[in-house]
Scaffold this motif. Sequence first.
Motif, PDB file in Angstrom:
ATOM      1  N   GLU A 184       0.678  -1.573  -0.005  1.00 10.16           N
ATOM      2  CA  GLU A 184       0.235  -0.264   0.088  1.00 10.16           C
ATOM      3  C   GLU A 184       0.710   1.415   0.998  1.00 10.16           C
ATOM      4  O   GLU A 184       0.749   2.414   0.746  1.00 10.16           O
ATOM      5  CB  GLU A 184      -0.698   0.640   1.331  1.00 10.16           C
ATOM      6  N   SER A 206      -2.367  -3.315   5.002  1.00 12.98           N
ATOM      7  CA  SER A 206      -3.873  -4.160   4.327  1.00 12.98           C
ATOM      8  C   SER A 206      -4.558  -5.001   3.955  1.00 12.98           C
ATOM      9  O   SER A 206      -3.966  -5.977   3.872  1.00 12.98           O
ATOM     10  CB  SER A 206      -4.668  -2.511   3.245  1.00 12.98           C
ATOM     11  N   GLN A 208      -5.629  -5.387   1.989  1.00 10.91           N
ATOM     12  CA  GLN A 208      -6.570  -5.960   0.046  1.00 10.91           C
ATOM     13  C   GLN A 208      -6.714  -6.592  -0.519  1.00 10.91           C
ATOM     14  O   GLN A 208      -7.600  -6.659  -1.512  1.00 10.91           O
ATOM     15  CB  GLN A 208      -5.550  -4.772   0.192  1.00 10.91           C
ATOM     16  N   LYS A 211      -8.865  -9.229   0.672  1.00  6.54           N
ATOM     17  CA  LYS A 211     -10.139  -9.020  -0.178  1.00  6.54           C
ATOM     18  C   LYS A 211     -10.435  -9.040  -1.094  1.00  6.54           C
ATOM     19  O   LYS A 211     -12.216  -9.435  -1.592  1.00  6.54           O
ATOM     20  CB  LYS A 211     -10.878  -7.991   0.840  1.00  6.54           C
ATOM     21  N   ARG A 230       2.230  -0.383   9.027  1.00  4.27           N
ATOM     22  CA  ARG A 230       2.644  -0.320   8.344  1.00  4.27           C
ATOM     23  C   ARG A 230       4.261   0.811   9.322  1.00  4.27           C
ATOM     24  O   ARG A 230       4.361   1.402   9.606  1.00  4.27           O
ATOM     25  CB  ARG A 230       2.131   0.855   7.730  1.00  4.27           C
ATOM     26  N   GLN A 244      -8.961  -0.134  10.552  1.00  8.84           N
ATOM     27  CA  GLN A 244      -9.678  -0.107   9.803  1.00  8.84           C
ATOM     28  C   GLN A 244     -10.961  -0.897   9.680  1.00  8.84           C
ATOM     29  O   GLN A 244     -10.762  -1.866   9.150  1.00  8.84           O
ATOM     30  CB  GLN A 244      -8.946   0.497   8.453  1.00  8.84           C
ATOM     31  N   HIS A 456      -3.211   5.595  -5.670  1.00  7.92           N
ATOM     32  CA  HIS A 456      -3.708   4.557  -4.430  1.00  7.92           C
ATOM     33  C   HIS A 456      -3.521   3.096  -4.497  1.00  7.92           C
ATOM     34  O   HIS A 456      -2.478   3.462  -3.289  1.00  7.92           O
ATOM     35  CB  HIS A 456      -5.303   4.135  -5.004  1.00  7.92           C
ATOM     36  N   HIS A 457      -2.859   2.611  -5.463  1.00  5.53           N
ATOM     37  CA  HIS A 457      -2.598   0.630  -5.360  1.00  5.53           C
ATOM     38  C   HIS A 457      -2.200  -0.011  -6.879  1.00  5.53           C
ATOM     39  O   HIS A 457      -3.409   0.525  -7.482  1.00  5.53           O
ATOM     40  CB  HIS A 457      -2.652  -0.051  -3.775  1.00  5.53           C
ATOM     41  N   GLY A 501     -10.441   5.603   2.019  1.00  5.27           N
ATOM     42  CA  GLY A 501     -10.377   5.684   0.799  1.00  5.27           C
ATOM     43  C   GLY A 501     -10.828   4.362   0.145  1.00  5.27           C
ATOM     44  O   GLY A 501     -10.376   3.157   0.104  1.00  5.27           O
ATOM     45  N   GLY A 502     -11.228   4.555  -1.030  1.00  7.16           N
ATOM     46  CA  GLY A 502     -11.317   3.579  -1.840  1.00  7.16           C
ATOM     47  C   GLY A 502     -10.894   3.126  -3.587  1.00  7.16           C
ATOM     48  O   GLY A 502     -11.225   4.157  -3.723  1.00  7.16           O
ATOM     49  N   ARG A 505     -11.596  -2.383  -8.469  1.00 11.10           N
ATOM     50  CA  ARG A 505     -10.514  -2.700  -8.598  1.00 11.10           C
ATOM     51  C   ARG A 505     -10.538  -2.914 -10.197  1.00 11.10           C
ATOM     52  O   ARG A 505     -11.140  -3.574 -11.153  1.00 11.10           O
ATOM     53  CB  ARG A 505     -10.410  -4.301  -7.820  1.00 11.10           C
ATOM     54  N   GLY A 546     -14.291  -1.887  -3.556  1.00  6.80           N
ATOM     55  CA  GLY A 546     -14.365  -1.373  -2.408  1.00  6.80           C
ATOM     56  C   GLY A 546     -14.498  -0.460  -1.316  1.00  6.80           C
ATOM     57  O   GLY A 546     -13.199   0.884  -2.083  1.00  6.80           O
ATOM     58  N   ILE A 547     -13.352   0.077  -0.393  1.00  9.68           N
ATOM     59  CA  ILE A 547     -13.094   1.108   0.143  1.00  9.68           C
ATOM     60  C   ILE A 547     -12.753   0.870   2.002  1.00  9.68           C
ATOM     61  O   ILE A 547     -12.949  -0.209   2.656  1.00  9.68           O
ATOM     62  CB  ILE A 547     -14.505   2.217   0.410  1.00  9.68           C
ATOM     63  N   ALA A 548     -11.334   1.301   2.160  1.00  8.42           N
ATOM     64  CA  ALA A 548     -11.188   1.671   3.363  1.00  8.42           C
ATOM     65  C   ALA A 548     -11.308   2.592   4.012  1.00  8.42           C
ATOM     66  O   ALA A 548     -10.653   3.578   3.955  1.00  8.42           O
ATOM     67  CB  ALA A 548     -10.038   0.788   3.903  1.00  8.42           C
TER      68      ALA A 548
HETATM   69  N1  ASP Z   1      -6.776  -1.350   0.621  1.00  6.02           N
HETATM   70  C1  ASP Z   1      -6.650   0.774   0.632  1.00  6.02           C
HETATM   71  C2  ASP Z   1      -6.299   1.121   1.945  1.00  6.02           C
HETATM   72  O1  ASP Z   1      -5.514   1.036   2.720  1.00  6.02           O
HETATM   73  C3  ASP Z   1      -8.356   0.490   1.247  1.00  6.02           C
HETATM   74  C4  ASP Z   1      -9.123   0.251  -0.610  1.00  6.02           C
HETATM   75  O2  ASP Z   1      -8.338  -0.161  -1.670  1.00  6.02           O
HETATM   76  O3  ASP Z   1     -10.066  -0.718  -0.471  1.00  6.02           O
HETATM   77  O4  ASP Z   1      -5.906   2.161   1.913  1.00  6.02           O
END
Ligand code: ASP
Length: 603
Positions: A184, A206, A208, A211, A230, A244, A456-457, A501-502, A505, A546-548
């Motif tokens: 992340e 996370s 990620q 999920k 982290r 989270q 983001h990722h 934030g999310g 995907r 999704g989101i976190a």
């Molecule tokens: N895993 C992401 C984060 O921790 C959130 C997400 O994309 O759902 O920022």
Amino acid sequence: MLDNLGNLERTHSCGELRADDVGKTVTLMGWVARRRDFGELSFIDLRDREGITQVVFNSEDAPEAHAKAKEARGEFVIAVVGDVVLRDQASRNAKLPTGEVEVHARELYILNDARTLPFQLDAPAESLASEDLRLKYRYLDLRRPQLQANLRLRHRVVAEIRRYMDEQTFTEIETPILIKSTPEGARDYIVPSRIQPGRFFALPQSPQLFKQICMIAGMDKYFQIARCFRDEDLRADRQPEFTQLDVELSFATTEQVYKLVEGLFQGVFRLIGVDLPAPFPRLSYAEVMERYGSDKPDLRIAGMELTDFSEVLRETTFAPYAAALTEKGTVKGIVVRGGGAMSRKNLDDLQEFAKRYGAAALAWIKLGDELSSSLLKPLGPEVVQQLAERAKAEKGDAVLIVAAKTKTVTASLGALRNEIAKREKLIPENVFAPLWVTEFPMFEYHEDDGRYYSMHHPFTSPVDDDLPLLERAVQSNETELFGDIRAKAYDTVINGVEVAGGSIRIHRRDIQDLAFKALGMTPEVARARFGFFLDALGYGTPPHGGIASGIERLMMVLVPTDNIRDVMAFPKTASATDLMIDAPGEVDPKQLGELHLRVVNED
Ligand code: ASP
């Protein structure tokens, strides 16, 4: 001599008794918050998590209890059996919810004593002992009503989240803590394997990938109150481990995510008596950066939007401005209402502040009784007047101006907007201003190593319209296009804090391959790091997103507080140490041996 609890049971909490209870015989237990001795009469303020009740010991009515009360010192643990009595008018305490009554003790039990405390618990906020001392004795600091209230609110927030997610038919699924790196953007904490020498687990930044794999596994709607780790430099709102709310749903559109999250935050904010109006306003990343200089604008601050001066200065010969306008730069400013009265010292302070964000200088125009400006000489009064007009500054206002690379101009003016609003008390209290920031760029350029990273990722989908751009950029290696690709990524921002934030995907293997390639990963590297995930993508992956939401950040907005340690039970310091248990600590050489590790002294 200490007393036993025996069969004694509490009848009420220390925050419970009211005028209606007068005449009852009650049993209260708690800590001695304060004791005052007036000879015949002595008083103890008895505290538990619910509040404080005044207990009176009278040498005539209860000589034994009265005598014993002399032994009770601060933070002793006691039980009191006594009668609830209405206080006389003059001695009522309107500040205490129990302040109309007091308990006249008949019996006192001293259940435990306490050493003299290393710091005072009821000191006013500004004269609290140093935070390090309080962290060392965290169990004492946590007795303070404010921290008790914060942790109990946190419990209610998490309980509401669980209730809501269940109502929305989400399933809570636990994912492992010992995993392989899920990037992340931060450094991993790693755990050596004893059984497999030289191999390591990573703690999740996370959940990620798990999920997303839950979606591939047909779980459809997942959530988890997940602990994340982290290893990064800590800032005021960061901790090495944090919690989270993690969410993922299948066949999801951004609209569905927005609706779900708006309902969630509405429920959570109702806990503090706030109705958040939904839908939340939506602003694209491009728009918030342009208008507020920040990807998490504080919309409680009225106006103070950035004005672009490039038009007015197009022909300028003033070297720093001309240079800014030719190289990927810009000249922008903000208006400070009433700032015409700012002193030289004020302006110097703000100048220093702007410099921290990379601005070489902060120019100013003041529309006081007469126009004054640091730009009068280089630009002349006419242009200065035009700048003030362009910014819609009025008599009595000031305009603050930065010329630099766009990134620097944006960052410094965005930060100034917040700073000035704070200093000038322009932020209304008890107001909550949520918004969605949408369409973040897919990639961002890092100047230090001259390459693009995921904003983001790497699992974030490009917006449909920009997919051809991604294909072209990767296939023909036109890296300069990367900055233009928008992602289906979104943040929820409340009062200038990113509370969630999310993204939607990537669910197609071919697009995931492209994204990895764009990040400079060869297929071999991608396989080594994410082979399991790439394989999984090939077995019928539903579109998903999704989101976190960081629970601590959310709590900081709800409380409100600027200190993340106020909303967690056992936080670490800025140097990632736990002062109470003294961790990290050294381990036995034998333990290291079992883990096939040796510490190398670097001196
Ligand atoms: N895993 C992401 C984060 O921790 C959130 C997400 O994309 O759902 O920022």
